[in-house]
Design a protein around this motif. Sequence first.
Motif, PDB file in Angstrom:
ATOM      1  N   HIS A 247       0.854  -1.199   0.000  1.00 28.41           N
ATOM      2  CA  HIS A 247       0.000   0.000   0.000  1.00 28.41           C
ATOM      3  C   HIS A 247       0.881   1.237   0.000  1.00 28.41           C
ATOM      4  CE1 HIS A 247       1.256  -0.336   4.155  1.00 28.41           C
ATOM      5  NE2 HIS A 247       0.974   0.957   4.288  1.00 28.41           N
TER       6      HIS A 247
ATOM      7  N   ASP B 210       0.821   5.199   1.949  1.00 33.86           N
ATOM      8  CA  ASP B 210       0.137   5.871   3.054  1.00 33.86           C
ATOM      9  C   ASP B 210      -0.665   7.048   2.502  1.00 33.86           C
ATOM     10  OD1 ASP B 210       1.261   4.026   4.701  1.00 33.86           O
ATOM     11  OD2 ASP B 210       2.715   5.381   5.621  1.00 33.86           O
TER      12      ASP B 210
ATOM     13  N   HIS C 159       4.789   0.088   0.065  1.00 29.84           N
ATOM     14  CA  HIS C 159       5.512  -0.703   1.062  1.00 29.84           C
ATOM     15  C   HIS C 159       4.560  -1.733   1.669  1.00 29.84           C
ATOM     16  CE1 HIS C 159       3.817   2.878   3.024  1.00 29.84           C
ATOM     17  NE2 HIS C 159       3.704   2.161   4.134  1.00 29.84           N
TER      18      HIS C 159
HETATM   19 FE   LIG Z   1       2.137   2.238   5.562  1.00 29.41          FE
END
Ligand SMILES: [Fe+2]
Length: 341
Positions: free
Chosen positions: A216, A218, A273
Amino acid sequence: MKSVEVLNEERSAGTIALDLAVVDLAKFEAAEGEERARMAAAFDQGMREIGFGVITGHGLPAGLFQRVLDVTRGLFDLPLTEKAEISSRVAEGQFCGWVPFAADAASRVYGAKNDTPADLRERFRAVISNCDEVRQKVGPNQWPASLPEVRETWTEYYRLMEQVGARVMRLAAASLGLSDWYFDEYFERHFSVMMATHSPPFTGVAQPGQSRCGAHTDTGTMTFVYQPNTRGGLEVQIDGQWRMPVPPEGSFVVNCGDLMARWTNNRWRSTVHRVGGPGAPLRERRQSLVFFHQPALDVKLQCVPTCTDARNPPRYAPITLREHFTHQQQLLATRDLSVAS
Ligand SMILES: [Fe+2]
Ligand SMILES: O=C(O)CCC(=O)C(=O)O
């Protein structure tokens, strides 16, 4: 038939170490002239090329990380009935509190296929703010009644992380060629979320593609991750390869989220990540402390002035954090998020 252990060992494909720019925050603040410029440039380069860096010299007292990890481990080890009492699932719009093991999959937010298996982690989240609009957005904090030290220790950590977040935004400002204080006003009523994750020792067989936290990016501006060790931990995708940051003991890995990439007109990268992905060893318990440092909910973020010029016009309209969340929710609403756990 292969044993569970053999199957899980086969996951241990190994991950190549990822070198990150390391900035000593206290040294940066004391530095002048060329030395200061060099440190700012290193941070900028790390954010442009990798979207990740490492922060040392942050001044958090030695031992605090372990204290937070220990009290939070106590919380995760409570009986399910007690954790259910502080569940974030009690009401619509309730965000703070405990999120059960394998309740969702971070990859789905990023847009992976809908059959991404559930993440092998449970979480606890708090937003220790007195701002009305922030409180309204996340609902009350929910602390475990039998462990008063959780609230005390988390409050101590959160207050220090507010400072670290503000200090790193001054480093960010210098790195982007802005006045040191450029970002301060955006964070006065900041919406920062503290989250602890816990992956108990896993002795079953992981499903294909299953992680402790799936691939994903952030959502917000800058994220600070503390992990006591790297085995089965954070992995960053660079040129299609999974790489593992190996930060010095007691440091933070810091990364740029989608909103920061947008704010900087894509000068900085919001990089994919995951945690303990396919190939990682899962037999040891893992904990991490994640601090999502995010601006005020209702302040418009205009393209950072040093990230645009005549040949590089702003790619995005100004947006508030609240609007950004709504936009992401709309994207999510078009996907089926139900998971089998
Ligand atoms: Fe994350
Ligand atoms: O647990 C970690 O180390 C990081 C988790 C993460 O990337 C996230 O929840 O956004």
